[in-house]
Write a protein that holds these residues in place. Structure first.
Motif: not given
Length: 351
Positions: A178, A184, A213-215, A218
């Motif tokens: 990611g 995201v 996408f990851v935050e 995550d």
């Protein structure tokens, strides 16, 4: 047998900590052998007091020790060919060692490693990858400070490097990847990140599974096996997580010793607290791997104790045993073989 070259002069504590860390490695990795580089007046008195380590090591005297506050250019100019850091890296280049470990100056170590080992074909800038404990297991996060900023192609390169490391370290056929972002949704984030996401989707590599996408939250959740970021954000995330782990540990110690009932409760739950302490112990995941070079170099935290330095050495040991470089080159070759096809497909769509 895995041979590891050691810059014994690196770090805040020098040979006293680095060598005692190696004795812990021997207990757990009896097939490890060490090439130790440093000043004989400070290294040999410690080494002579550790006969088990001395028997599986070769020592080489070096005139120069890179200081923690040396500028990378200064260290490269003054310590090239003569310093313990350079000699440890050079042992990897010459095939005398399978990996190099140093707790020394990060900038100097990166500069010397890049100058001595060079980057792999088609890799413009190397990255530092860290092992991150998560709620699931462990993840790899990169870059955590090798360079500031990255364009889309460099982020794709980091994804490939991180996936190869996850494949080698965690034995995953298709690790999930990611890109760290502020959300995201595909419309959010910097253009470089969005473009890197598009490139990874179109590449469709069978050596990884791109999840989008990851935050920030995550990372701790373990949403993906590999989190990719540019070095500025990655380094802040790493330092924040380390500080938070120490903060929570401090809160727990204070709470458990505040009252008599709390101390009695701790005695009943001691096993659970010990497991929690091990999970939150930043020493266990000490060590950043320099990815993208023609050799394995691991950077230990400068303030690490013997257990922390041992963890960094064991990381280098595992990377060498699992043939990280071969797996990385295979993935890079696959990606660059597919790039012309992807580019041709994109051109046909635009027409």
């Amino acid at each position: 047998m895995v041979r590891i070259s050691i810059d014994a002069m690196g770090g805040d504590h020098g040979p006293e900590v680095t060598l005692r860390g190696l004795t812990k490695v021997i207990e757990r990795r009896p097939d490890a052998r060490f090439l130790i580089y440093g000043r004989e007046d400070t290294v040999l008195p410690v080494l002579d007091g550790l006969p088990v380590l001395r028997d599986v090591s070769e020592f080489t005297h070096c005139e120069v020790a890179v200081r923690m506050d040396d500028k990378p250019s200064q260290a490269l100019r003054q310590g090239r060919w003569k310093s313990s850091m350079w000699k440890a890296i050079e042992a990897v280049k010459n095939g005398e060692a399978d990996a190099c470990v140093s707790a020394g100056n990060t900038g100097a170590l990166m500069a010397m490693s890049k100058f001595c080992l060079r980057t792999m074909a088609d890799i413009e800038r190397p990255a530092i990858a860290a092992i991150w404990p998560t709620m699931r297991s462990e993840s790899i996060v990169l870059d955590v400070g090798a360079t500031i900023g990255a364009d889309a192609q460099q982020l794709v390169d980091y994804a490939i490097l991180g996936a190869a490391m996850a494949n080698a370290l965690f034995d995953l056929d298709r690790p999930t990847v990611g890109l760290l972002n502020v959300g995201v949704e595909e419309i959010k984030g910097q253009e470089e990140v969005k473009e890197a996401g598009r490139m990874l989707r179109e590449a469709a590599l069978n050596t990884m599974r791109y999840e989008g996408f990851v935050e920030g939250d995550d990372i701790g959740k373990g949403t993906v096996d590999v989190v990719v970021s540019e070095g500025f954000a990655g380094n802040i995330a790493l330092k924040t997580a380390e500080g938070t782990a120490r903060q929570i540990a401090g809160y727990l110690r204070e709470a458990m010793s505040r009252t008599l009932m709390a101390r009695i409760g701790y005695l009943f739950a001691r096993g659970a607290f010990q497991r929690l302490g091990e999970k939150m112990d930043v020493r266990k995941v000490n060590g950043g791997v320099f990815l993208g070079l023609n050799g394995i170099v691991v950077k230990s935290h400068g303030g690490a104790d013997a257990e922390g330095f041992a963890a960094a050495v064991e990381l280098g040991y595992e990377m060498a045993r699992s043939h990280l470089l071969d797996r990385t080159r295979a993935t890079l070759d696959l990606y660059h073989a597919r790039k012309p096809q992807v580019a041709a497909g994109a051109a046909a769509v635009n027409e």
